[in-house]
Design an enzyme around this catalytic site. Structure first.
Site, short mmCIF file in Angstrom:
data_model
loop_
_atom_site.label_atom_id
_atom_site.label_comp_id
_atom_site.label_asym_id
_atom_site.label_seq_id
_atom_site.Cartn_x
_atom_site.Cartn_y
_atom_site.Cartn_z
N ASN A 1 0.84 -1.21 0.00
CA ASN A 1 0.00 0.00 0.00
C ASN A 1 0.87 1.26 0.00
O ASN A 1 0.56 2.23 -0.69
CB ASN A 1 -0.95 0.00 1.21
N ASN B 1 -6.35 5.16 7.95
CA ASN B 1 -5.95 3.75 7.97
C ASN B 1 -6.66 3.02 6.84
O ASN B 1 -7.79 3.38 6.49
CB ASN B 1 -6.33 3.10 9.31
N HIS C 1 -7.98 -0.84 5.95
CA HIS C 1 -8.26 -2.10 6.64
C HIS C 1 -8.92 -3.05 5.64
O HIS C 1 -9.83 -2.65 4.91
CB HIS C 1 -9.19 -1.83 7.82
N ASP D 1 -9.73 -0.09 14.73
CA ASP D 1 -10.50 -0.37 13.51
C ASP D 1 -11.87 0.30 13.54
O ASP D 1 -12.89 -0.28 13.14
CB ASP D 1 -10.65 -1.89 13.29
C1 GAR Z 1 -3.08 -4.72 3.97
O1 GAR Z 1 -4.00 -5.69 3.50
C2 GAR Z 1 -3.73 -3.79 4.95
O2 GAR Z 1 -5.06 -3.49 4.64
C3 GAR Z 1 -3.66 -4.60 6.21
O3 GAR Z 1 -2.38 -5.20 6.18
C4 GAR Z 1 -2.00 -5.39 4.83
C5 GAR Z 1 -0.65 -4.72 4.63
O4 GAR Z 1 -0.14 -4.99 3.36
N1 GAR Z 1 -3.84 -3.79 7.36
C6 GAR Z 1 -4.43 -4.19 8.47
O5 GAR Z 1 -4.85 -5.32 8.63
C7 GAR Z 1 -4.55 -3.13 9.56
N2 GAR Z 1 -5.55 -3.52 10.52
P1 GAR Z 1 0.99 -4.06 2.76
O6 GAR Z 1 2.10 -3.99 3.80
O7 GAR Z 1 1.45 -4.79 1.53
O8 GAR Z 1 0.40 -2.73 2.46
#
Ligand code: GAR
Length: 219
Positions: free
Chosen positions: A16, A109, A111, A147
């Protein structure tokens, strides 16, 4: 016009974060990523940020005796970089109440579920276990509740009968990479307003975009 200065907090892979960096480098994007902070020195995203020429910092949570002292150290890095807005991008630490109070309505954020459904960890598996037919991702403003906080935008995808947590995560992640830059643009353009409501938490209004622009449906 001056660009909005963004700090991105990560704990891992950083896909992200990479999507945000790529978006901010497109012509006339109204925000720039001025700092990436990780709570883990081994986060894969740090190498991506460095390779992209974005300054990075590691604030290891293990070096701090409690949540608030860690939060204050992260905050000091963000202040030093002149950050206006914080984007959490796979940042897997829970803040003390101090942090959102220090940055009120200035933390976003992403999620990987359609909040308020499926909070916490392993939310793609939670969606499968609950027999959900639709899931997706949510960009919301961070408050002191985990969240929770006003939803800015969501993207929805089907949950297929053949899905496992990995295939569903991959489908959702593709929409995360689309949704987060879109929301960041709206913030940087000053379109995002919080509308107070009687007896309820405030609601997000995005000015100057069609009412359905804050929902992406990717069947
Ligand atoms: C993503 O899917 C994000 O939405 C999630 O972790 C992943 C990180 O991927 N976040 C959460 O679960 C926060 N509660 P990334 O490091 O490749 O962006």
């Amino acid at each position: 016009m001056a660009k909005l200065k963004v700090g991105v907090l990560i704990s891992g892979r950083g896909s992200n974060m990479a999507a945000l960096i790529a978006a901010t480098r497109t012509e006339d994007f109204p925000a720039e990523i001025v700092l990436v902070v990780s709570n883990r020195a081994d986060a894969g995203g740090l190498a991506i940020a460095r390779a992209s020429g974005v300054p990075t910092a590691v604030v290891a949570h293990r070096d701090y005796p409690d949540r608030e002292s860690f939060d204050r150290a992260v905050s000091a890095e963000l202040e030093r970089a002149g950050v206006d807005l914080i984007c959490l991008a796979g940042f897997m630490r829970i803040f003390s109440p101090w942090f959102p109070a220090r940055w009120p309505n200035r933390i976003l954020n992403i999620h990987p579920s359609l909040l308020p459904a499926f909070k916490g960890l392993h939310v793609q598996q939670q969606a499968i276990d609950a027999n959900a037919r639709v899931s997706g991702c949510t960009v919301h403003i961070v408050t002191s509740d985990l969240d929770d906080g006003p939803t800015v935008a969501q993207a929805a995808v089907p949950v297929l009968a053949t899905d496992d947590a990995e295939t569903l995560s991959t489908r959702i992640l593709a929409t995360e990479h689309e949704l987060y830059p879109l929301v960041l643009r709206w913030f940087a353009e000053g379109r995002v307003r919080l509308e107070p409501r009687e007896g309820q938490p405030p609601r997000v209004v995005i000015q100057g975009v069609p009412p359905d622009a804050a929902l992406l449906w990717r069947p």
